[in-house]
Design a protein around this motif. Sequence first.
Motif, PDB file in Angstrom:
ATOM      1  N   PHE A 113       0.828  -1.199   0.000  1.00 13.53           N
ATOM      2  CA  PHE A 113       0.000   0.000   0.000  1.00 13.53           C
ATOM      3  C   PHE A 113       0.869   1.259   0.000  1.00 13.53           C
ATOM      4  O   PHE A 113       2.027   1.232   0.431  1.00 13.53           O
ATOM      5  CB  PHE A 113      -0.917   0.013   1.231  1.00 13.53           C
ATOM      6  N   ARG A 148      -2.882 -17.908   6.561  1.00 11.31           N
ATOM      7  CA  ARG A 148      -3.188 -18.875   5.489  1.00 11.31           C
ATOM      8  C   ARG A 148      -2.617 -20.257   5.719  1.00 11.31           C
ATOM      9  O   ARG A 148      -3.241 -21.252   5.380  1.00 11.31           O
ATOM     10  CB  ARG A 148      -2.572 -18.379   4.181  1.00 11.31           C
ATOM     11  N   ASP A 190      -8.200  -2.538   4.616  1.00  8.39           N
ATOM     12  CA  ASP A 190      -8.044  -3.094   3.260  1.00  8.39           C
ATOM     13  C   ASP A 190      -6.886  -4.093   3.227  1.00  8.39           C
ATOM     14  O   ASP A 190      -6.958  -5.120   2.544  1.00  8.39           O
ATOM     15  CB  ASP A 190      -7.783  -1.972   2.247  1.00  8.39           C
ATOM     16  N   ALA A 191      -5.825  -3.772   3.968  1.00  7.41           N
ATOM     17  CA  ALA A 191      -4.668  -4.675   3.995  1.00  7.41           C
ATOM     18  C   ALA A 191      -5.057  -6.041   4.561  1.00  7.41           C
ATOM     19  O   ALA A 191      -4.578  -7.074   4.082  1.00  7.41           O
ATOM     20  CB  ALA A 191      -3.531  -4.063   4.819  1.00  7.41           C
ATOM     21  N   LEU A 192      -5.938  -6.047   5.550  1.00  7.72           N
ATOM     22  CA  LEU A 192      -6.402  -7.331   6.109  1.00  7.72           C
ATOM     23  C   LEU A 192      -7.041  -8.180   5.020  1.00  7.72           C
ATOM     24  O   LEU A 192      -6.785  -9.381   4.910  1.00  7.72           O
ATOM     25  CB  LEU A 192      -7.431  -7.083   7.212  1.00  7.72           C
ATOM     26  N   THR A 193      -7.881  -7.534   4.190  1.00 10.18           N
ATOM     27  CA  THR A 193      -8.562  -8.261   3.113  1.00 10.18           C
ATOM     28  C   THR A 193      -7.537  -8.885   2.164  1.00 10.18           C
ATOM     29  O   THR A 193      -7.712 -10.023   1.728  1.00 10.18           O
ATOM     30  CB  THR A 193      -9.489  -7.298   2.334  1.00 10.18           C
ATOM     31  N   THR A 194      -6.475  -8.136   1.849  1.00  9.21           N
ATOM     32  CA  THR A 194      -5.472  -8.671   0.914  1.00  9.21           C
ATOM     33  C   THR A 194      -4.633  -9.781   1.554  1.00  9.21           C
ATOM     34  O   THR A 194      -3.910 -10.473   0.859  1.00  9.21           O
ATOM     35  CB  THR A 194      -4.511  -7.571   0.415  1.00  9.21           C
ATOM     36  N   LEU A 195      -4.744  -9.912   2.875  1.00 10.52           N
ATOM     37  CA  LEU A 195      -3.976 -10.958   3.564  1.00 10.52           C
ATOM     38  C   LEU A 195      -4.890 -12.114   3.978  1.00 10.52           C
ATOM     39  O   LEU A 195      -4.651 -12.784   4.990  1.00 10.52           O
ATOM     40  CB  LEU A 195      -3.258 -10.363   4.782  1.00 10.52           C
ATOM     41  N   SER A 196      -5.924 -12.337   3.179  1.00  6.98           N
ATOM     42  CA  SER A 196      -6.847 -13.465   3.386  1.00  6.98           C
ATOM     43  C   SER A 196      -7.488 -13.457   4.764  1.00  6.98           C
ATOM     44  O   SER A 196      -7.728 -14.503   5.359  1.00  6.98           O
ATOM     45  CB  SER A 196      -6.122 -14.801   3.189  1.00  6.98           C
ATOM     46  N   THR A 197      -7.742 -12.282   5.281  1.00  5.72           N
ATOM     47  CA  THR A 197      -8.349 -12.174   6.611  1.00  5.72           C
ATOM     48  C   THR A 197      -9.603 -11.321   6.513  1.00  5.72           C
ATOM     49  O   THR A 197      -9.531 -10.188   6.042  1.00  5.72           O
ATOM     50  CB  THR A 197      -7.349 -11.540   7.604  1.00  5.72           C
ATOM     51  N   TYR A 200     -12.016 -10.633  12.094  1.00  4.29           N
ATOM     52  CA  TYR A 200     -10.778 -10.346  12.826  1.00  4.29           C
ATOM     53  C   TYR A 200     -10.955  -9.164  13.789  1.00  4.29           C
ATOM     54  O   TYR A 200     -10.450  -9.194  14.905  1.00  4.29           O
ATOM     55  CB  TYR A 200      -9.671 -10.032  11.804  1.00  4.29           C
TER      56      TYR A 200
END
Lengths: 257, 261
Positions: free
Chosen positions: A89, A111, B132-139, B144
Amino acid sequence: MSAQPKIRIRGLTKQFGDKRVLDGIDLDVPTATSMVVIGGSGSGKSVLVKCILGIIEPDDGSIEIDGKDVLKLEPAAQEAVRGEIGMLFQNGALFDSLPVWENVAFGLLARHSVTREQARARAGEILTEVGLAPSVGDLYPAELSGGMQKRVGLARAIAAKPAMLFFDEPTTGLDPIMGAVIDGLITQCVKGLGSTAIAITHDMASARRIGDQAAMLYKGRIVWQGEAQHLMDSGNELVDQFTHGRREGPIQMELRR
Amino acid sequence: MTDLLAPVALTGRGFLVALGMAGSIAIFGARGISHIFRPPFYVRLFVRSFVEFAYFSLPVVAMTAIFSGMVIALQSYAGFAKYGATSAIANIVVVSVVRELAPVLAGLMVAGRVGAAMAAELGTMRVTDQIDALTTLSTNPMKYLVAPRLLAGTLALPLLVLVADILGVMGGWLVGTAKLGFNSHIYLQNTFDFLQSMDVVVSVAKAAVFGFLVALMGCYHGYNSRGGAVGVGAATTNAVVSASILILAFDYVLTELFFAR
């Protein structure tokens, strides 16, 4: 090129209120290629990336990854696709309540069911890959400089060895030397992992260092696509005005609405 | 004619906005609750939120309860002395504290302390792209960030209120015995004789609802904040104000439900 692109976008539209930010985007990003998207502020670059990442839902169009339209997938399958993506980001977006090592290993812990000890060790290795000492892992993001935060953000993005990497203004706010260092690391990581990358940037030097290909977004549409090395001599009026920073030309800045 | 209808139109618009927000909060809350029961479970985050709610709020809730109990004893003595009914003071203190003051005041204190902090934390995460970063980290950010806080709020406030019930009664006892000259044994005997198990059950039930509301408002306003520092400030204010109003409104509803004849 007959090979199926890694990412294929067709007719992507997104409107906020009466403002159409994306107006029918068509874009192909071949596998293991680094695509740089340039464009003025508010041209929709970030919205485009957020649509691909699944953070924003587009109004219309398709986003195919490896031939599958991710917008039509079940949530679990979308989650699996997202697991192949790493994102750096603009401001780092590091989790300030977690130490650096936990930021870097966040995706691994989420994951891959690795133990915290394994994740910590792996975080140390990745920090070394981006030029930081493993001991930095014990610090918190607020204790890092801007350049270090970008490196940690990059480490977090590459930690799970993603097939696709996205970069949002990776050199914004950095001095030119640090910007070049970050670009070098990005190129090294993308080539090293064999990932497909999309970077959005205003920085022309950075665009040419990072990109294999480039595309320009203007008024919600892709108005030019070509080799990143030809950004400064594209022959397209819009691209030329933008890359050379000319005040006069077809692009009129919207000073007020 | 148009000018005459303007206030009506304004009222209507306001009503529609309020209705829309109520629906939005209800959907947000339902999504948060559904994530409480579906894996993965973030136990560490739940424990951290629980400690923040229960342990770190204990001093402020304890002080509030003690002083409230003391004030109730003093005020009721001043009023009841005129009618020679001072023996009812222990009863008044225990009913006031357990049924109303402990859950409501603890809820308001926790809304100011934890609800505000929650909204500020999530709001900052929103405007700095951390969500948004959480979403990109499969969370899933709801799972969470929101689910552990909702659960922690719902479970922690009842514990706090049980402590506040005891300390509030102790505050009344302290004033009653040290200042008003009541016999300690008789005061406590009156207290226990008058207290019903239903009072404690209702106190705890109210606390669970209020804890959920505080967490919900903190999460909702923080999660949906926009516009940088100003947006985070507004989210914090809205979280505290809306939680406080909802606590008082639900207090009436629950009191009506449990005690109205």
